[in-house]
Scaffold this motif. Sequence first.
Motif, PDB file in Angstrom:
ATOM      1  N   CYS A  36       0.854  -1.193   0.000  1.00 14.49           N
ATOM      2  CA  CYS A  36       0.000   0.000   0.000  1.00 14.49           C
ATOM      3  C   CYS A  36       0.887   1.239   0.000  1.00 14.49           C
ATOM      4  CB  CYS A  36      -0.873   0.048   1.255  1.00 14.49           C
ATOM      5  SG  CYS A  36      -1.968  -1.351   1.485  1.00 14.49           S
ATOM      6  N   ARG A  37       0.310   2.365  -0.367  1.00 11.81           N
ATOM      7  CA  ARG A  37       1.016   3.641  -0.309  1.00 11.81           C
ATOM      8  C   ARG A  37       0.142   4.634   0.440  1.00 11.81           C
ATOM      9  NH1 ARG A  37       4.902   5.548  -3.704  1.00 11.81           N
ATOM     10  NH2 ARG A  37       4.275   4.059  -5.287  1.00 11.81           N
ATOM     11  N   VAL A  38       0.776   5.454   1.284  1.00  6.81           N
ATOM     12  CA  VAL A  38       0.057   6.545   1.940  1.00  6.81           C
ATOM     13  C   VAL A  38      -0.245   7.570   0.858  1.00  6.81           C
ATOM     14  CG1 VAL A  38       0.170   8.347   3.692  1.00  6.81           C
ATOM     15  CG2 VAL A  38       1.253   6.129   4.113  1.00  6.81           C
ATOM     16  N   VAL A  39      -1.535   7.843   0.608  1.00  6.38           N
ATOM     17  CA  VAL A  39      -1.912   8.757  -0.469  1.00  6.38           C
ATOM     18  C   VAL A  39      -2.347  10.122   0.031  1.00  6.38           C
ATOM     19  CG1 VAL A  39      -2.495   6.910  -2.085  1.00  6.38           C
ATOM     20  CG2 VAL A  39      -4.272   7.819  -0.580  1.00  6.38           C
ATOM     21  N   ASP A  40      -2.616  10.235   1.325  1.00 11.76           N
ATOM     22  CA  ASP A  40      -3.032  11.525   1.874  1.00 11.76           C
ATOM     23  C   ASP A  40      -2.763  11.528   3.373  1.00 11.76           C
ATOM     24  OD1 ASP A  40      -4.185  14.099   1.894  1.00 11.76           O
ATOM     25  OD2 ASP A  40      -6.160  13.305   2.388  1.00 11.76           O
ATOM     26  N   VAL A  41      -2.421  12.687   3.879  1.00 14.57           N
ATOM     27  CA  VAL A  41      -2.200  12.850   5.319  1.00 14.57           C
ATOM     28  C   VAL A  41      -2.908  14.120   5.765  1.00 14.57           C
ATOM     29  CG1 VAL A  41      -0.481  13.286   7.110  1.00 14.57           C
ATOM     30  CG2 VAL A  41      -0.001  11.653   5.290  1.00 14.57           C
ATOM     31  N   VAL A  42      -3.630  14.039   6.871  1.00 12.77           N
ATOM     32  CA  VAL A  42      -4.268  15.201   7.490  1.00 12.77           C
ATOM     33  C   VAL A  42      -3.522  15.470   8.783  1.00 12.77           C
ATOM     34  CG1 VAL A  42      -6.391  16.123   8.496  1.00 12.77           C
ATOM     35  CG2 VAL A  42      -6.513  14.603   6.509  1.00 12.77           C
ATOM     36  N   ASP A  43      -2.988  16.674   8.926  1.00 13.95           N
ATOM     37  CA  ASP A  43      -2.221  17.045  10.115  1.00 13.95           C
ATOM     38  C   ASP A  43      -2.603  18.474  10.490  1.00 13.95           C
ATOM     39  OD1 ASP A  43      -0.411  17.279  12.163  1.00 13.95           O
ATOM     40  OD2 ASP A  43       1.359  17.288  10.869  1.00 13.95           O
ATOM     41  N   GLU A  44      -3.745  18.599  11.150  1.00 11.68           N
ATOM     42  CA  GLU A  44      -4.281  19.903  11.540  1.00 11.68           C
ATOM     43  C   GLU A  44      -4.458  19.930  13.056  1.00 11.68           C
ATOM     44  OE1 GLU A  44      -7.936  20.135   9.367  1.00 11.68           O
ATOM     45  OE2 GLU A  44      -6.942  19.976   7.429  1.00 11.68           O
ATOM     46  N   ALA A  45      -4.734  21.090  13.595  1.00 13.45           N
ATOM     47  CA  ALA A  45      -4.872  21.233  15.048  1.00 13.45           C
ATOM     48  C   ALA A  45      -5.945  20.314  15.633  1.00 13.45           C
ATOM     49  CB  ALA A  45      -5.172  22.684  15.412  1.00 13.45           C
ATOM     50  N   ALA A  46      -7.074  20.156  14.968  1.00 17.34           N
ATOM     51  CA  ALA A  46      -8.173  19.361  15.506  1.00 17.34           C
ATOM     52  C   ALA A  46      -8.527  18.162  14.632  1.00 17.34           C
ATOM     53  CB  ALA A  46      -9.413  20.236  15.683  1.00 17.34           C
ATOM     54  N   ARG A  47      -7.696  17.874  13.625  1.00 19.77           N
ATOM     55  CA  ARG A  47      -7.944  16.726  12.738  1.00 19.77           C
ATOM     56  C   ARG A  47      -6.611  16.081  12.382  1.00 19.77           C
ATOM     57  NH1 ARG A  47      -9.837  18.132   7.572  1.00 19.77           N
ATOM     58  NH2 ARG A  47     -10.779  16.113   7.392  1.00 19.77           N
ATOM     59  N   ALA A  48      -6.575  14.770  12.424  1.00 19.27           N
ATOM     60  CA  ALA A  48      -5.378  14.042  12.026  1.00 19.27           C
ATOM     61  C   ALA A  48      -5.795  12.718  11.413  1.00 19.27           C
ATOM     62  CB  ALA A  48      -4.467  13.804  13.217  1.00 19.27           C
ATOM     63  N   GLY A  49      -5.063  12.300  10.418  1.00 18.06           N
ATOM     64  CA  GLY A  49      -5.367  11.017   9.810  1.00 18.06           C
ATOM     65  C   GLY A  49      -4.566  10.783   8.560  1.00 18.06           C
ATOM     66  N   SER A  50      -4.876   9.693   7.901  1.00 14.00           N
ATOM     67  CA  SER A  50      -4.186   9.335   6.681  1.00 14.00           C
ATOM     68  C   SER A  50      -5.066   8.431   5.841  1.00 14.00           C
ATOM     69  CB  SER A  50      -2.863   8.627   7.004  1.00 14.00           C
ATOM     70  OG  SER A  50      -3.117   7.476   7.787  1.00 14.00           O
ATOM     71  N   ALA A  51      -4.687   8.323   4.562  1.00 13.87           N
ATOM     72  CA  ALA A  51      -5.377   7.418   3.647  1.00 13.87           C
ATOM     73  C   ALA A  51      -4.332   6.560   2.955  1.00 13.87           C
ATOM     74  CB  ALA A  51      -6.187   8.205   2.620  1.00 13.87           C
ATOM     75  N   TYR A  52      -4.657   5.293   2.811  1.00 10.57           N
ATOM     76  CA  TYR A  52      -3.788   4.331   2.158  1.00 10.57           C
ATOM     77  C   TYR A  52      -4.471   3.814   0.911  1.00 10.57           C
ATOM     78  CZ  TYR A  52      -1.356   4.134   6.640  1.00 10.57           C
ATOM     79  OH  TYR A  52      -0.660   4.458   7.764  1.00 10.57           O
ATOM     80  N   GLY A  53      -3.715   3.695  -0.176  1.00  9.86           N
ATOM     81  CA  GLY A  53      -4.221   3.097  -1.412  1.00  9.86           C
ATOM     82  C   GLY A  53      -3.452   1.827  -1.705  1.00  9.86           C
ATOM     83  N   THR A  54      -4.119   0.834  -2.250  1.00 10.68           N
ATOM     84  CA  THR A  54      -3.446  -0.422  -2.571  1.00 10.68           C
ATOM     85  C   THR A  54      -2.566  -0.240  -3.805  1.00 10.68           C
ATOM     86  OG1 THR A  54      -5.305  -1.184  -3.915  1.00 10.68           O
ATOM     87  CG2 THR A  54      -5.313  -1.807  -1.584  1.00 10.68           C
TER      88      THR A  54
END
Length: 122
Positions: A36-54
């Motif tokens: 998989c590859r990390v396709v997006d990252v959210v790094d904000e004061a009140a939001r954090a996360g990531s998205a993985y694509g196969t």
Amino acid sequence: MPVPMTLAQAAGLRAAPGTVVRVSLGLGPVRLQAPCRVVDVVDEAARAGSAYGTLPGHPGSGEQRFLLEQADDGVLTSSVTASSRPASGLARAGGPVTRRLQDAIASRYLAALARPRVTRLG
């Protein structure tokens, strides 16, 4: 200060933005490596996360997004959004076994939610 770890990381998946990762799927000694590859990252004061694509070689084709959000009142909400379909003959032929593997992975995410490590973002 952003969340020090995403839900995916809490479930045992470690990656930096843009990184290719290999998720090990299987039971006991029978393992399948799923790139998989990390396709997006959210790094904000009140939001954090990531998205993985196969990637090619993964038995499925799709993406998963993991997001933690903190409301103004401090309530922390997590979400996992996924879409996938079988990408290999083995996954298609696996039918119920393939579904059980997906359920096992989802259980890892739920177990990570049961042991929260972050009480506040920021």
